[in-house]
Enzyme design. Structure first.
Site, PDB file in Angstrom:
ATOM      1  CD  GLU A 295      26.787  35.386  33.426  1.00  0.00           C
ATOM      2  OE1 GLU A 295      26.903  36.521  33.954  1.00  0.00           O
ATOM      3  OE2 GLU A 295      27.553  34.950  32.559  1.00  0.00           O
TER       4      GLU A 295
ATOM      5  CB  CYS B  39      30.767  36.972  33.492  1.00  0.00           C
ATOM      6  SG  CYS B  39      30.842  35.419  32.615  1.00  0.00           S
TER       7      CYS B  39
END
Lengths: 508, 508
Positions: free
Chosen positions: B249, B286
């Site tokens: 990720e 994020c």
């Protein structure tokens, strides 16, 4: 002026079928762009519509059953019974996806309703379903002119997922590909859907593979074939500015282990069955038992003796194309010279791309002298490894990833360590059976560790659909802007998981 | 003699905690080899045992709640309330996996009984379940010292799957890592399981990443962090003789679109909320809204004016480490010079790795002049893009893959094309909300198209477990040699799919 090529009948070496026009770079790009344009429309088809499309495709292919059997028999030299059966496998597996899609089984809706008391913080309304990746590129395999070709498992699973498909025809059976393509297209247009959902790309030009893998609109690749081409596709896919997944099934040795107890009970019967499995389809199955492990004792001697007598009478049909035949002969010639390798030969087939079936017998201690012995060789050959029974585990450990592996054991014989070891390598482990024949069903898994497969997915059976979808979650969406499968009313009346409970009811 | 390193308090720039000993290549290799040795034992734990282990780990971490909040606050400069909440998120997500595993939800058993009438050929008995991949390597993230760190979502999902875990600690919070590691190990041994199930690797040596990615016994990698390191891991994993999956990720811009209607209704409120979301955790999420799209009309002017007045008063905590602070300042300096970019600044934080929050405002027509504007910049910054409303779709199309994206619209406003476009890029699409805050639940999806994620999987929520398993099918096996979840008696009493029907009953 367009270039053309012509297929060859492997049984005669003579041309067969119509001249086939090669697709150009511009045509391939245009087909992909056209597929991209209609992908949203295809993705939006309801479970009922998509199932109807799949069933219409199956019916349309079935209506060409005789023509397909005839032309694929001529293009592959596979027996008529085999190709006729393969048409039906192709049709049946498309219908199996239709059944799955009809119930919304491709969407996997999971709904977690908003919960102000959720820990550690309040939960918004979250609704997830699986959505098609977009345009995918499928590469037809040489050895299954129907079931792993234009409308084979890869294409069927991608269409079921809602992805437009651009298929690269295998140049060994282009006329078969064309008939299937026309049948599929007829069904698509009869269902009122755009024909751009499905495109066939023909050609012998190796650049076509590059065009398909590099096109920025392609979102995934499905491939069944050699490790050489599979690895090329993976490399091309990874070098893209946006890498894409390659679901490559790259073949396998599918080792079969015979315990001394199994052979004491029925060495003769098993020897014949092992040879039948190895020679099925002229040894051109990705599930061929390419390695056969037998004890280096009297029971093993009996097995080998039976192989020798049975095999010496076996003759198989010609190989699928000149390249396969050439590589087979080269491999056989090379392995035959290896130290400690004994060669048993069957009956030569002098027609077309016919070859002489060849079985190798080698002691486990000598295997390390020849890397080739633990690699896949397409065609009528297997390697019989003789090993002390107490080294079977070591033999299994030395194997690379496999699609399948089998154990033949005696009554009540238990081999937990060997089974455990084989499950580390193979996606399917078989007890008292052979790896050839792969049922298309929900529980099936046709995939194994690298280099058998490029991912932990199956290319056969219902789960193969999930290679071509990705999850999307909608957070706090107004009900009327959600995809239908996630709306409160459950308009598709499908099973969903709502707050952890399976239900096909509406949400109040 | 072993090398050591010391953590730094980002709020002061001073050393904090104990000297941490760097692991050597030999130690890393030995830990992986030790984990490999016990992997079968761990894989064989029953659903009850594995759930008990996960709950024990959660309890053990919770018992260190105060100590963990204290040390992670010192090592990250994140507020006490945030890190205290994060301990509980970590604990709660491990417990959620325990609940899943207790019901056998990780095994997904599918059983198709033998059927002599199956078409096109008789079907053998096929029984499939999901089995752990083996030893996996997890890389802790800098920005979630608990929930995405040593015992965060990646580790929890891998342990729930039955994979031994070797975690690379993040060198910015090594003392926090150590406390978590000791809590986990205590729980493992208290459950009578081998401590080799879980290993912590400490160090600032960049070679450690290579050692972990290249070790032949590592079967998969879980990573949350920068695109730079994520892409390095993917490259290393692909160059191995046996490539392995990397579930990376790699961050995201998470564009938030405001329609004119939304802003006419409440520009002031939304401007403040957008800034709060962008500055949360000092902009080190994020899921930070790194791109904010507003109309180039009066409603957009009102939004910008409110941003300007609100933002000018905002001050945020220091950044997590020197590298992040340095890269932030470099990026801000570079973007500030770009043509057509207007800079709004908040209040400078002079302490430690403190910085000045900076928002950029730019016309869509000028974005093409500076590539950096469409890249992620960790820290308290966002880019506000002003575009005519009829170009929102074009803006969305120009974005690369995203973890999340959001739309703020007016009452009853419908935007099917924009929603559809965003679902092509983002794994989560939010209506009238912001991308920060990610619930850990079954419906969650934290993953998006490249470069947000390296695969179509989620790293948050229950489905993240399925990254670390692979299917194995047993064909025609004697009942007593099947894994328990596939035996007729259904000894785990879990839900299975038998001949297409869900059932928790035994098979007669």
């Amino acid at each position: 002026m367009s270039k053309t090529f012509t297929a060859t009948n492997p049984a005669t070496g003579q041309a067969v079928g119509n001249p086939i026009t090669e697709h150009s770079f511009e045509e391939v790009s245009a087909a992909i762009a056209a597929a991209e344009k209609i992908k949203a429309k295809f993705a939006a088809t309801t479970p009922t519509q998509r199932a109807a499309l799949l069933n219409a495709i199956a019916d349309s292919i079935e209506s060409e059953k005789e023509a397909l059997a005839q032309i694929s028999h001529l293009e592959t030299a596979l027996p008529m019974a085999r190709v006729t059966g393969e048409v039906m496998r192709t049709v049946i597996q498309i219908r199996a996806f239709a059944e799955l899609v009809k119930t919304g089984g491709h969407l996997l809706p999971i709904i977690d309703l908003a919960d102000p008391n959720f820990q550690p913080v309040a939960r918004p309304d979250l609704r997830k379903s699986q959505q098609p990746l977009g345009v995918v590129s499928i590469f037809a395999a040489s050895n299954f002119p129907l079931a792993f070709s234009v409308a084979g498992g890869d294409s069927a699973s991608a269409l079921a997922a809602g992805c437009p498909v651009v298929v690269k025809a295998h140049p060994s059976h282009p006329n078969t590909c064309q008939v299937v393509y026309e049948a599929v297209t007829k069904a698509i247009t009869a269902q009122g859907l755009p024909k751009e959902i499905f495109t066939l790309v023909q050609g012998v030009n190796p650049e076509i593979t590059h065009w398909l893998a590099k096109d920025p609109l392609i979102t995934a690749i499905g491939f069944t074939g050699s490790g050489l081409v599979g690895k090329l596709l993976i490399k091309l896919a990874q070098e893209r500015p946006v890498p894409i997944p390659v679901f490559a099934e790259m073949g396998s040795l599918n080792p079969v282990f015979f315990t001394p107890t199994a052979l004491v009970e029925k060495a003769d019967e098993l020897a014949k069955a092992a040879m039948d499995s190895a020679l099925l389809g002229s040894g051109q199955f990705c599930t061929k038992p390419g390695i056969i492990v037998v004890p280096n004792d009297a029971s093993g001697d009996k097995f080998i003796a039976q192989v020798q007598s049975y095999f010496s009478e076996q003759k198989v049909g010609p190989l699928l194309n000149k390249g396969i035949a050439t590589r087979f002969i080269e491999a056989i010639t090379s392995i035959s010279k290896a130290k400690g390798v004994k060669v048993l030969t069957g009956v030569n087939n002098p027609d077309g791309y016919g070859v002489t079936p060849s079985i190798f017998v080698v002691d486990w201690a000598d295997v390390k002298n020849h890397d080739d012995l633990l690699e896949e060789h397409f065609g009528p050959t297997s390697v019989i490894i003789r090993a002390p029974f107490d080294q079977y585990l070591a033999v299994a450990k030395a194997m690379s990833g496999q699609l399948a592996s089998a154990i033949h054991a005696g009554n009540d014989e238990k081999l937990p360590e060997l089974v455990s070891q084989l499950t580390q390598k193979a996606g399917r482990v078989i007890w008292n059976g052979f790896p050839t024949s792969v049922s298309v069903t929900a529980a099936q898994n046709h995939g194994g560790q690298w280099p058998a497969s490029s991912s932990h997915t199956t290319s056969v059976g219902l789960d193969s659909l999930f290679r071509f979808v990705r999850p999307v979650v909608y957070q706090n969406f107004p009900d009327n802007q959600l995809p239908a499968e996630l709306q409160n009313a459950n308009p598709y009346a499908i099973e969903r998981v709502v707050n952890g409970v399976r239900s096909n009811k509406a949400i109040n």
